[in-house]
Scaffold this motif. Sequence first.
Motif, PDB file in Angstrom:
ATOM      1  N   LEU A   1       0.839  -1.199   0.000  1.00  0.00           N
ATOM      2  CA  LEU A   1       0.000   0.000   0.000  1.00  0.00           C
ATOM      3  C   LEU A   1       0.872   1.246   0.000  1.00  0.00           C
ATOM      4  O   LEU A   1       1.846   1.330   0.761  1.00  0.00           O
ATOM      5  N   ALA A   2       0.520   2.191  -0.854  1.00  0.00           N
ATOM      6  CA  ALA A   2       1.218   3.484  -0.888  1.00  0.00           C
ATOM      7  C   ALA A   2       0.180   4.590  -0.951  1.00  0.00           C
ATOM      8  O   ALA A   2      -0.975   4.369  -1.336  1.00  0.00           O
ATOM      9  N   ALA A   3       0.598   5.780  -0.551  1.00  0.00           N
ATOM     10  CA  ALA A   3      -0.303   6.934  -0.582  1.00  0.00           C
ATOM     11  C   ALA A   3       0.507   8.186  -0.853  1.00  0.00           C
ATOM     12  O   ALA A   3       1.712   8.248  -0.588  1.00  0.00           O
ATOM     13  N   ASP A   4      -0.181   9.189  -1.371  1.00  0.00           N
ATOM     14  CA  ASP A   4       0.438  10.497  -1.555  1.00  0.00           C
ATOM     15  C   ASP A   4      -0.608  11.568  -1.281  1.00  0.00           C
ATOM     16  O   ASP A   4      -1.753  11.447  -1.726  1.00  0.00           O
ATOM     17  N   THR A   5      -0.214  12.580  -0.545  1.00  0.00           N
ATOM     18  CA  THR A   5      -1.125  13.671  -0.189  1.00  0.00           C
ATOM     19  C   THR A   5      -0.604  14.973  -0.777  1.00  0.00           C
ATOM     20  O   THR A   5       0.570  15.299  -0.625  1.00  0.00           O
ATOM     21  N   THR A   6      -1.498  15.700  -1.442  1.00  0.00           N
ATOM     22  CA  THR A   6      -1.129  16.947  -2.095  1.00  0.00           C
ATOM     23  C   THR A   6      -2.166  18.016  -1.780  1.00  0.00           C
ATOM     24  O   THR A   6      -3.367  17.759  -1.855  1.00  0.00           O
ATOM     25  N   VAL A   7      -1.683  19.191  -1.425  1.00  0.00           N
ATOM     26  CA  VAL A   7      -2.544  20.358  -1.228  1.00  0.00           C
ATOM     27  C   VAL A   7      -2.574  21.136  -2.541  1.00  0.00           C
ATOM     28  O   VAL A   7      -1.523  21.429  -3.119  1.00  0.00           O
ATOM     29  N   ILE A   8      -3.787  21.447  -3.005  1.00  0.00           N
ATOM     30  CA  ILE A   8      -3.953  22.100  -4.302  1.00  0.00           C
ATOM     31  C   ILE A   8      -4.733  23.394  -4.122  1.00  0.00           C
ATOM     32  O   ILE A   8      -5.839  23.387  -3.567  1.00  0.00           O
ATOM     33  N   LEU A   9      -4.158  24.485  -4.580  1.00  0.00           N
ATOM     34  CA  LEU A   9      -4.818  25.790  -4.534  1.00  0.00           C
ATOM     35  C   LEU A   9      -4.720  26.414  -5.916  1.00  0.00           C
ATOM     36  O   LEU A   9      -3.610  26.578  -6.448  1.00  0.00           O
ATOM     37  N   ASP A  10      -5.865  26.741  -6.497  1.00  0.00           N
ATOM     38  CA  ASP A  10      -5.902  27.340  -7.842  1.00  0.00           C
ATOM     39  C   ASP A  10      -5.108  26.494  -8.841  1.00  0.00           C
ATOM     40  O   ASP A  10      -4.301  27.016  -9.622  1.00  0.00           O
ATOM     41  N   ALA A  11      -5.317  25.181  -8.774  1.00  0.00           N
ATOM     42  CA  ALA A  11      -4.695  24.209  -9.681  1.00  0.00           C
ATOM     43  C   ALA A  11      -3.188  24.068  -9.492  1.00  0.00           C
ATOM     44  O   ALA A  11      -2.516  23.405 -10.281  1.00  0.00           O
ATOM     45  N   GLU A  12      -2.638  24.655  -8.437  1.00  0.00           N
ATOM     46  CA  GLU A  12      -1.194  24.569  -8.166  1.00  0.00           C
ATOM     47  C   GLU A  12      -0.931  23.664  -6.974  1.00  0.00           C
ATOM     48  O   GLU A  12      -1.628  23.734  -5.957  1.00  0.00           O
ATOM     49  N   VAL A  13       0.075  22.798  -7.099  1.00  0.00           N
ATOM     50  CA  VAL A  13       0.493  21.933  -6.007  1.00  0.00           C
ATOM     51  C   VAL A  13       1.285  22.749  -4.993  1.00  0.00           C
ATOM     52  O   VAL A  13       2.262  23.423  -5.337  1.00  0.00           O
ATOM     53  N   LEU A  14       0.855  22.688  -3.731  1.00  0.00           N
ATOM     54  CA  LEU A  14       1.598  23.306  -2.638  1.00  0.00           C
ATOM     55  C   LEU A  14       2.203  22.167  -1.814  1.00  0.00           C
ATOM     56  O   LEU A  14       1.540  21.570  -0.972  1.00  0.00           O
ATOM     57  N   GLY A  15       3.447  21.878  -2.076  1.00  0.00           N
ATOM     58  CA  GLY A  15       4.098  20.735  -1.448  1.00  0.00           C
ATOM     59  C   GLY A  15       4.666  21.066  -0.083  1.00  0.00           C
ATOM     60  O   GLY A  15       4.284  22.034   0.574  1.00  0.00           O
ATOM     61  N   LYS A  16       5.611  20.246   0.343  1.00  0.00           N
ATOM     62  CA  LYS A  16       6.281  20.478   1.619  1.00  0.00           C
ATOM     63  C   LYS A  16       7.208  21.680   1.478  1.00  0.00           C
ATOM     64  O   LYS A  16       7.954  21.777   0.495  1.00  0.00           O
ATOM     65  N   PRO A  17       7.179  22.598   2.431  1.00  0.00           N
ATOM     66  CA  PRO A  17       8.044  23.778   2.312  1.00  0.00           C
ATOM     67  C   PRO A  17       9.516  23.400   2.421  1.00  0.00           C
ATOM     68  O   PRO A  17       9.891  22.515   3.185  1.00  0.00           O
ATOM     69  N   VAL A  18      10.338  24.083   1.652  1.00  0.00           N
ATOM     70  CA  VAL A  18      11.774  23.791   1.675  1.00  0.00           C
ATOM     71  C   VAL A  18      12.484  24.520   2.811  1.00  0.00           C
ATOM     72  O   VAL A  18      13.559  24.111   3.237  1.00  0.00           O
ATOM     73  N   ASP A  19      11.880  25.610   3.301  1.00  0.00           N
ATOM     74  CA  ASP A  19      12.471  26.357   4.404  1.00  0.00           C
ATOM     75  C   ASP A  19      11.390  27.242   5.025  1.00  0.00           C
ATOM     76  O   ASP A  19      10.217  27.207   4.618  1.00  0.00           O
ATOM     77  N   ARG A  20      11.792  28.059   6.004  1.00  0.00           N
ATOM     78  CA  ARG A  20      10.826  28.910   6.713  1.00  0.00           C
ATOM     79  C   ARG A  20      10.161  29.909   5.773  1.00  0.00           C
ATOM     80  O   ARG A  20       8.940  30.106   5.838  1.00  0.00           O
ATOM     81  N   ALA A  21      10.935  30.527   4.905  1.00  0.00           N
ATOM     82  CA  ALA A  21      10.365  31.517   3.986  1.00  0.00           C
ATOM     83  C   ALA A  21       9.316  30.876   3.090  1.00  0.00           C
ATOM     84  O   ALA A  21       8.270  31.483   2.804  1.00  0.00           O
ATOM     85  N   ASP A  22       9.580  29.654   2.657  1.00  0.00           N
ATOM     86  CA  ASP A  22       8.624  28.944   1.806  1.00  0.00           C
ATOM     87  C   ASP A  22       7.365  28.600   2.595  1.00  0.00           C
ATOM     88  O   ASP A  22       6.244  28.717   2.084  1.00  0.00           O
ATOM     89  N   ALA A  23       7.530  28.168   3.852  1.00  0.00           N
ATOM     90  CA  ALA A  23       6.366  27.858   4.693  1.00  0.00           C
ATOM     91  C   ALA A  23       5.499  29.104   4.887  1.00  0.00           C
ATOM     92  O   ALA A  23       4.267  29.040   4.809  1.00  0.00           O
ATOM     93  N   ILE A  24       6.137  30.244   5.129  1.00  0.00           N
ATOM     94  CA  ILE A  24       5.394  31.495   5.304  1.00  0.00           C
ATOM     95  C   ILE A  24       4.639  31.838   4.025  1.00  0.00           C
ATOM     96  O   ILE A  24       3.453  32.213   4.064  1.00  0.00           O
TER      97      ILE A  24
END
Length: 198
Positions: free
Chosen positions: A75-98
């Motif tokens: 079993l595998a899974a993948d979770t993706t947050v999508i806003l306005d058709a854009e993938v918002l993945g895991k932030p690479v750093d603090r600035a990206d998270a903000i």
Amino acid sequence: MTAIYLASRSPRRRELLTQLGVEHELLLPPPAAGPDEPQLPGEAAADYVRRTAREKALLGAETMRLRRLPERPVLAADTTVILDAEVLGKPVDRADAIRILQRLSGSEHEVHTALAMVCRGQLHEDVSITRVRFRTLAPRDIERYCDTGEPYDKAGAYGIQGLGGVFVQHISGSFTGVMGLPLYETARILALAGIVLP
């Protein structure tokens, strides 16, 4: 079959499988070089999340075969947050998270969690889609949340099961899907492998 392999590094998925009473072992290939789960050029966000889950399951099944492990469903899974058709993945750093949290502030987004399972040489797939509305976040809310360290290993830079849950004004869909493993769809896909849950 009463046990499965889980092709995922997510501790939340392990917790949810344990909650279901599903016996499982991690089955992970060596970490790949390069970006984590890159989106292909021109690939739609909804297609991306399904492809990623599918590739994880197939790679897990191949790893099982190469290691000559006892055959079990993978079993595998993948979770993706999508806003306005854009993938918002895991932030690479603090600035990206903000940046990500500023985009989610006061808006509604979708969380897609795709499931893929390889069992007896067959591939089974399902997907959970949940709509999540965030309240408007003040800059100090975002700063304090980033200070906790919670956003950095999570798609969309938040965890609904943790402190990030205080940002969620409304949800339409699966709470556990937003966590990373939708229990309804998981039970349905496991039933195809003969694992019947209450």
